[in-house]
Scaffold this active site. Structure first.
Site, PDB file in Angstrom:
ATOM      1  CD  GLU A 289      -2.713  -1.417   2.412  1.00 21.87           C
ATOM      2  OE1 GLU A 289      -3.799  -1.987   2.340  1.00 21.87           O
ATOM      3  OE2 GLU A 289      -2.192  -1.101   3.488  1.00 21.87           O
TER       4      GLU A 289
ATOM      5  N   GLY B  74     -12.628  -4.465   2.255  1.00 25.29           N
ATOM      6  CA  GLY B  74     -13.699  -5.315   1.760  1.00 25.29           C
ATOM      7  C   GLY B  74     -14.973  -4.486   1.616  1.00 25.29           C
TER       8      GLY B  74
ATOM      9  CB  ILE C 193     -15.124  -8.894   7.193  1.00 20.11           C
ATOM     10  CG1 ILE C 193     -14.851  -7.909   8.346  1.00 20.11           C
ATOM     11  CG2 ILE C 193     -16.595  -9.297   7.147  1.00 20.11           C
ATOM     12  CD1 ILE C 193     -15.075  -8.444   9.742  1.00 20.11           C
TER      13      ILE C 193
ATOM     14  CG  MET D 167      -8.451  -5.591   9.366  1.00 22.96           C
ATOM     15  SD  MET D 167      -7.509  -7.094   9.091  1.00 22.96           S
ATOM     16  CE  MET D 167      -7.195  -7.614  10.758  1.00 22.96           C
ATOM     17  CD  GLU D 168      -4.974  -1.724   8.899  1.00 23.10           C
ATOM     18  OE1 GLU D 168      -5.665  -1.388   7.914  1.00 23.10           O
ATOM     19  OE2 GLU D 168      -4.565  -2.884   9.069  1.00 23.10           O
TER      20      GLU D 168
ATOM     21  CG  ASP E  64     -12.062  -8.538   0.280  1.00 21.86           C
ATOM     22  OD1 ASP E  64     -10.936  -8.074   0.522  1.00 21.86           O
ATOM     23  OD2 ASP E  64     -12.998  -8.481   1.100  1.00 21.86           O
TER      24      ASP E  64
HETATM   25  N1  ADE Z   1      -8.981  -5.519   3.969  1.00 22.11           N
HETATM   26  C1  ADE Z   1      -9.288  -5.914   2.713  1.00 22.11           C
HETATM   27  N2  ADE Z   1     -10.339  -6.753   2.716  1.00 22.11           N
HETATM   28  C2  ADE Z   1     -10.718  -6.886   4.012  1.00 22.11           C
HETATM   29  C3  ADE Z   1     -11.728  -7.619   4.663  1.00 22.11           C
HETATM   30  N3  ADE Z   1     -12.550  -8.399   3.981  1.00 22.11           N
HETATM   31  N4  ADE Z   1     -11.815  -7.522   6.020  1.00 22.11           N
HETATM   32  C4  ADE Z   1     -10.967  -6.755   6.711  1.00 22.11           C
HETATM   33  N5  ADE Z   1      -9.982  -6.046   6.147  1.00 22.11           N
HETATM   34  C5  ADE Z   1      -9.854  -6.092   4.797  1.00 22.11           C
END
Ligand code: ADE
Length: 232
Positions: free
Chosen positions: A13, A79, A156, A176-177, A200
């Site tokens: 990233e 996500g 997730i 997650m951040e 995703d």
């Molecule tokens: N970063 C990218 N995809 C994610 C997901 N599905 N859950 C948490 N962090 C992510």
């Protein structure tokens, strides 16, 4: 004078931004390498904070204390929680919340941080609008929208968990951040924006899609951020 902190969780990233930096000076702190230089003439500090909320919070505090940054940008992948956000699209934060903050047994709503005035941390409006403009300019084929980032120390990848993040938090993307970076920026009075490209759908297909699409998604974000810093 402005100085913009740019945080990505993973090397993927931040690698493109680091490669575009002029005159980079590296400072090590808390296991992180802070690259201080200019990006298109704008003073920046680029750093990979590592995955998860603790790493992200530590990183913001170091950017505030050691580098006195005036703005914070978080770039990366996420996500999708919104049917309008497909893989490769971009979400720019309106606000961010911790989906794993749970003090419900004591009567607080999910996500609420007790004794804090704000738990849905608002992104800086001007930064978010400039990010949307930069996206239209450098990624004209990429669909972008403004929305809510929900963050927790979990990847997730289950439909039921995804549905919960939508029904309880009205999230548009999960990662997650972001909320930690938002929370830390809020406590330090620093304007922030989170820019996430969708890798995703945060459901049962996420485990397969994520490794396939993360690289292209991260590249969209890096291009956007490189333009944004010159507009701030
Ligand atoms: N970063 C990218 N995809 C994610 C997901 N599905 N859950 C948490 N962090 C992510």
């Amino acid at each position: 004078m402005k100085k913009i902190g740019i945080i990505g969780a993973m090397e993927l990233e931040v690698e493109e931004l680091k490669s575009r930096l002029d005159g980079a000076k590296v400072t090590k702190k808390a296991g992180m390498d802070f690259y201080e230089g200019t990006l298109g003439g704008a003073p920046v500090v680029v750093v990979r904070c590592g995955i998860g909320k603790v790493n992200a919070a530590l990183c913001v505090q170091i950017l505030a204390d050691l580098f006195q940054v005036t703005h914070v940008i978080n770039t990366g992948v996420a996500g999708s929680l919104n049917a309008k956000l497909d893989i490769g699209d971009i979400l720019i934060s309106k606000d961010a919340v911790h989906h794993d903050m749970d003090v419900t047994p004591l009567g607080y709503a999910p996500g609420i941080v007790p004794q804090l005035e704000e738990s849905y941390f608002k992104a800086d409006k001007r930064l978010a609008e400039l990010a949307l403009e930069s996206c239209r300019k450098v990624n004209p084929d990429v669909h972008a929208l403004m929305g809510r980032v929900v963050s927790g120390d979990q990847f997730i990848a289950k439909k039921e968990v995804k549905e919960r993040l939508i029904s309880i938090f009205h999230g548009d993307c999960a990662e997650m951040e972001g909320a930690s970076i938002a929370h830390g920026s809020y406590l330090n009075g620093i304007p922030f924006v989170i820019i996430r490209a969708i890798s995703d759908k945060a459901d049962d297909s996420a485990e397969m899609d994520y490794p396939t699409f993360e690289k292209a998604a991260a590249a969209h974000c890096a291009r956007l951020v490189a333009d944004l810093v010159t507009a701030i």
